[in-house]
Design a protein around this motif. Structure first.
Motif, PDB file in Angstrom:
ATOM      1  N   ASP A   1      23.711 -16.580  14.128  1.00  0.00           N
ATOM      2  CA  ASP A   1      22.457 -17.165  14.585  1.00  0.00           C
ATOM      3  C   ASP A   1      22.219 -18.406  13.731  1.00  0.00           C
TER       4      ASP A   1
ATOM      5  N   LYS B   1      19.087 -18.772  22.656  1.00  0.00           N
ATOM      6  CA  LYS B   1      19.213 -17.448  22.047  1.00  0.00           C
ATOM      7  C   LYS B   1      19.917 -16.480  22.995  1.00  0.00           C
TER       8      LYS B   1
ATOM      9  N   ILE C   1      23.238 -15.168  21.914  1.00  0.00           N
ATOM     10  CA  ILE C   1      23.304 -13.986  21.049  1.00  0.00           C
ATOM     11  C   ILE C   1      23.149 -12.715  21.872  1.00  0.00           C
TER      12      ILE C   1
END
Length: 222
Positions: free
Chosen positions: A37, A43, A46
């Motif tokens: 990260d 995001k 991830i």
């Protein structure tokens, strides 16, 4: 005898690293993955990595590298910057030191788990000019890590000398073609699968896919 060894895959949930994860699962007795990260604009990358690792039964560890996003200026960690590539210059998507730091932290992680093998999806054939995707860099870092930690790592780069079409071919040979096409996130605009088809990453992925499908169709028609 790699089947008796343990490996750590540097994993983003994208086409290249997912292909490398399937490759590692066939090569090694035990495989773990690390995802970073680093303040990337999506995001979802991830979350995608988490879902893929869970489905494949691979233990995934997410390491906080948010400092990297604070000290570099690039369009992957700064959504206000446009994604561009001027002739003769590195793309705005180049994150200074990313692969250097990722592999170094992955090595520390791997040693703590008695793993000597690191797997990364860097490639010198379709690498957008990124200097830290080159074979010379990887070999140099491999020596440095071994000396720095007094530990015999081997960094594996299954994609180093193949283009995107051949990467699709490898995924197909690994029985992962549909999985990689439908489940991975390569798109700079955060669209899973075939992506937005407009950003540089999508155009590269699509060109490789079309070339491979043509190759495969040619073989089937013989």
């Amino acid at each position: 005898m790699l089947k008796n060894e343990k490996a750590v895959v540097v994993f983003s949930g994208g086409q290249d690293s997912t292909t490398c994860l399937f490759w590692a699962l066939q090569q090694f007795r035990e495989v773990e993955a690390v995802t970073f990260d680093y303040g990337q604009r999506h995001k979802l990358e991830i979350e995608c990595a988490k879902e893929i690792a869970a489905e494949l039964g691979v233990k995934l560890t997410i390491l906080d590298m948010s400092l990297l996003g604070q000290i570099t200026q690039n369009s992957l960690t700064n959504s206000d910057m446009p994604i561009v590539q001027e002739e003769g210059e590195l793309p705005s998507t180049f994150v200074e030191g990313r692969n250097h730091l990722f592999l170094s932290f992955a090595a520390v992680f791997a040693k703590g788990r008695s793993a000597r093998h690191l797997v990364t999806g860097v490639c010198e054939t379709d690498f957008s000019g990124y200097p830290d995707c080159r074979d010379a860099f990887v070999k140099s870092l491999n020596v440095t890590l071994n000396l720095a930690m007094d530990y015999n790592f081997v960094i594996h780069t299954p994609l180093m000398w193949i283009d995107k079409a051949e990467t699709w071919k490898l995924a197909d040979e690994l029985g992962a073609f549909d999985f990689v096409r439908e489940r991975t996130l390569t798109c700079y605009n955060g669209i899973i699968g075939d992506g937005c088809r407009e950003c540089p990453a999508c155009k590269l992925r699509r060109a490789g896919l079309e070339k491979y499908l043509e190759m495969r169709q040619g073989v089937m028609s013989l």
